[in-house]
Design a protein around this motif. Structure first.
Motif, PDB file in Angstrom:
ATOM      1  N   ASP A 119      40.709   3.805  14.755  1.00 15.20           N
ATOM      2  CA  ASP A 119      40.103   3.054  13.654  1.00 15.20           C
ATOM      3  C   ASP A 119      41.145   2.297  12.845  1.00 15.20           C
ATOM      4  O   ASP A 119      40.859   1.229  12.292  1.00 15.20           O
ATOM      5  N   GLY A 120      42.343   2.853  12.780  1.00 15.10           N
ATOM      6  CA  GLY A 120      43.406   2.207  12.028  1.00 15.10           C
ATOM      7  C   GLY A 120      44.148   1.139  12.815  1.00 15.10           C
ATOM      8  O   GLY A 120      45.119   0.575  12.304  1.00 15.10           O
ATOM      9  N   GLN A 161      38.387   5.115   2.527  1.00  3.99           N
ATOM     10  CA  GLN A 161      39.052   4.172   1.622  1.00  3.99           C
ATOM     11  C   GLN A 161      39.961   3.204   2.382  1.00  3.99           C
ATOM     12  O   GLN A 161      40.630   2.374   1.772  1.00  3.99           O
ATOM     13  N   GLY A 162      39.985   3.301   3.712  1.00  2.00           N
ATOM     14  CA  GLY A 162      40.821   2.420   4.516  1.00  2.00           C
ATOM     15  C   GLY A 162      42.283   2.829   4.546  1.00  2.00           C
ATOM     16  O   GLY A 162      43.132   2.042   4.975  1.00  2.00           O
ATOM     17  N   LEU A 169      28.006   9.781  -4.244  1.00  2.00           N
ATOM     18  CA  LEU A 169      28.177   8.608  -5.098  1.00  2.00           C
ATOM     19  C   LEU A 169      29.171   7.606  -4.525  1.00  2.00           C
ATOM     20  O   LEU A 169      29.296   6.492  -5.049  1.00  2.00           O
ATOM     21  N   GLY A 170      29.877   8.009  -3.472  1.00  3.41           N
ATOM     22  CA  GLY A 170      30.918   7.135  -2.921  1.00  3.41           C
ATOM     23  C   GLY A 170      32.105   7.009  -3.847  1.00  3.41           C
ATOM     24  O   GLY A 170      32.849   6.016  -3.798  1.00  3.41           O
ATOM     25  N   ASP A 171      32.308   8.016  -4.689  1.00  2.00           N
ATOM     26  CA  ASP A 171      33.394   8.005  -5.664  1.00  2.00           C
ATOM     27  C   ASP A 171      34.610   8.708  -5.058  1.00  2.00           C
ATOM     28  O   ASP A 171      34.849   9.902  -5.290  1.00  2.00           O
ATOM     29  N   GLY A 172      35.364   7.968  -4.251  1.00  5.27           N
ATOM     30  CA  GLY A 172      36.508   8.540  -3.555  1.00  5.27           C
ATOM     31  C   GLY A 172      37.568   9.142  -4.456  1.00  5.27           C
ATOM     32  O   GLY A 172      38.019  10.264  -4.215  1.00  5.27           O
ATOM     33  N   PRO A 173      38.001   8.440  -5.514  1.00  2.00           N
ATOM     34  CA  PRO A 173      39.053   9.005  -6.365  1.00  2.00           C
ATOM     35  C   PRO A 173      38.677  10.348  -6.984  1.00  2.00           C
ATOM     36  O   PRO A 173      39.491  11.277  -7.002  1.00  2.00           O
ATOM     37  N   ASN A 174      37.450  10.452  -7.507  1.00  3.19           N
ATOM     38  CA  ASN A 174      37.042  11.731  -8.100  1.00  3.19           C
ATOM     39  C   ASN A 174      36.859  12.805  -7.047  1.00  3.19           C
ATOM     40  O   ASN A 174      37.185  13.979  -7.272  1.00  3.19           O
TER      41      ASN A 174
END
Length: 424
Positions: free
Chosen positions: A276-277, A243-244, A209-214
Motif C-alpha cells: 500500500d505504501g 493516515q497515510g 469518528l475517524g479521529d486518528g490523533p485522539n
C-alpha cells in the motif's frame, strides 16, 4: 444495558429515618414537648387521629423491614406483598415506592417499576438513589432520551457519581451520539485514568469518528500498560496506515512480525502495508518469506505474484497466480469474482509471454467466473470492469463495452473504465 444496583442498604437507612413519614405527610408531626407546669388540665384532650397515624407509621415501618428481609432471602412474592401492605399504610413514602419498584424491576415488569419510581422521584427529587434507579428503568424501556436527561441532571448535582457517568456514556453510544459518548468517557478517564474498559470503548469511538490523533493518544496510553500486546500494536499500525503514514505503519508491522512469525496474518499485514505504501518489491520479499511457512496463504500469493509481475519475472508470477487460483478454487477460499480476477491476471501474463493459447484458455475461464459474479445483485464495479477486460481480450468488443458501461453506472469515478469505453 445497565448493571443492577444494590439499593437495599441505602433504602433501609432512608426508610428507617423517614417512617414517621405518615405523620409528617399528614401534617401531624409532633410539636416541641411542653413542660407539665405549662399545661392547663382543663384544656387537655387526646388526639386519636395523631395516635392512629403514629400506629400506621410504625406498622408500615415493620412491614417495610420485613419486606426487605424477604427480598434479601430471595422470596420475591413475599417481599412484593409486604411492600404493597406497607405502601397502603404510607402511600407517599419514597423509600417504600422505590423498594417496591426494585422488586418489579427484578421480575422484569419495567412499566410498574417506572410508575413507582416516578412517584418516589417526584416526592424526593434530591435523592440520588431514586433518580439512578429511575434512569436505569427508563433506559431498559428504550426511553433513552429521558434517561440521558436524568443522568445529566444527576451529574450536575453529584459529579462524582461515576456509575451515572458510565451509564450516560453507554446511552450516548447506543443512540449513535458518538461525539457525546466520547466526551463522557473522556470525563470518566479524568476521574479514573486506569480504567481499561473505558479506554477501550473510547478508542473504538474515536475510530468510528475517524479521529486518528485522539485514537492514537488513547492507544499510546494503553500500550504503556501492555507494550507487547500484538493486537494493540496492530491497531496502532492501522491508525497510522489510515493516515497515510505507510513507513511508520510498515515498520510497526515488521516489528510485530519479528515476534509472531508463526502467525500468517502478521506476514499478510506486513506485506500488504508495504504494498500500500508503494514498496511492492519489499512487499514481495516479505510475501515470499511468509510463503515458505504458509504456502496456502492466498493474500501472500497474490502479493508475491504482483511483485514478480511488476519486475517482469513472468514465469515466477505465473507460478504464484496459478497457485493462488488453485487456493481460491477450494471451498474455504475466494468467490467467483476472486477466481475470475486471478484467471484474468493469468491471461494477461500468458499474453505477455506470447502464449496465445494459454492466454485464451485463462480468459475463457475468467469469463465463466466473472459472468457468474456479475449476476449477483451486489456485483461491484471492479468485477464488471474485469468482465469487460475479459470480453475484450477474447475479441468481443460490444460485450466489453456493455460491461464497462455497467461498471460506470455503479461507480462513475473509474477513469480506466471510462478510457476503455471511449476507445470503442
Amino acid at each position: 444495558m445497565r448493571r443492577r444496583r444494590a439499593i437495599a442498604a441505602p433504602l433501609l437507612t432512608v426508610a428507617l429515618a423517614a417512617i414517621p413519614m405518615g405523620m409528617a405527610a399528614s401534617g401531624c408531626a409532633p410539636a416541641a414537648p411542653l413542660a407539665m407546669e405549662d399545661v392547663d388540665p382543663g384544656t387537655v384532650s387526646f388526639a386519636p387521629d395523631a395516635m392512629e397515624e403514629e400506629m400506621r407509621s410504625l406498622r408500615a415501618q415493620q412491614l417495610f423491614v420485613r419486606g426487605m428481609t424477604q427480598a434479601q432471602t430471595g422470596d420475591e412474592g413475599a417481599a412484593l406483598d409486604l411492600y404493597a401492605q406497607a405502601l397502603r399504610l404510607a402511600p407517599d413514602t419514597p423509600a417504600i415506592l422505590a423498594a417496591l419498584a426494585e422488586r418489579y424491576e427484578a421480575n422484569g415488569d419495567y412499566q410498574a417499576a417506572r410508575y413507582h419510581l416516578t412517584r418516589a422521584h417526584d416526592l424526593a427529587p434530591e435523592n440520588i438513589y431514586y433518580a439512578l434507579q429511575l434512569a436505569g428503568v427508563q433506559a431498559e424501556l428504550g426511553e433513552r432520551a429521558q434517561a440521558a436527561s436524568l443522568y445529566a441532571a444527576i451529574l450536575e448535582k453529584a459529579p462524582e457519581r461515576l456509575d451515572a457517568r458510565y451509564d450516560l456514556a453507554r446511552l450516548y453510544a447506543m443512540e449513535g451520539e458518538t461525539a457525546k459518548a466520547a466526551a463522557a468517557y473522556e470525563r470518566i478517564l479524568q476521574e479514573n485514568a486506569g480504567d481499561r474498559a473505558a479506554r477501550r470503548r473510547l478508542l473504538n469511538l474515536y475510530e468510528q469518528l475517524g479521529d486518528g490523533p485522539n485514537a492514537e493518544r488513547i492507544l499510546a496510553d494503553m500500550l504503556k500498560d501492555d507494550p507487547q500486546n500484538p493486537d494493540l500494536r496492530r491497531t496502532m499500525a492501522e491508525i497510522r496506515l489510515k493516515q497515510g503514514r505507510y513507513e511508520e505503519a510498515s515498520d510497526a508491522f515488521l516489528r510485530i512480525l519479528e515476534q509472531n512469525t508463526q502467525d500468517a496474518q502478521w506476514w499478510i499485514y506486513a506485506a500488504r502495508t508495504l504494498q500500500d505504501g508503494g514498496g511492492l518489491a519489499a512487499a514481495g520479499v516479505v510475501a515470499e518469506k511468509g510463503l515458505a511457512l504458509f504456502p496456502n496463504a492466498l493474500a501472500l500469493r497474490k502479493i508475491a505474484g504482483a511483485a514478480a509481475m511488476a519486475g517482469a519475472r513472468n514465469a515466477e508470477a505465473v507460478r504464484h497466480f496459478e497457485a493462488a487460483a488453485r487456493i481460491a478454487a477450494e471451498d474455504a477460499y475466494g468467490n467467483e469474482a476472486e477466481r475470475g480476477s486471478l484467471r484474468s491476471t493469468l491471461g494477461a501474463l500468458h499474453a505477455r509471454m506470447g502464449d496465445e493459447r494459454a492466454a485464451r484458455q485463462a480468459y475463457e475461464a475468467a469469463l465463466r467466473h466473472l459472468r457468474e459474479a456479475a449476476k449477483q445483485p451486489n456485483a461491484s464495479a471492479e468485477t464488471l470492469e474485469r468482465l469487460g477486460d475479459a470480453y475484450e481480450a477474447l475479441g468481443r468488443g460490444e460485450s466489453a463495452a456493455e460491461a464497462w458501461r455497467r461498471a460506470l453506472e455503479i461507480d462513475p469515478n473509474r477513469p480506466e473504465a471510462r478510457r476503455k469505453l471511449d476507445r470503442k
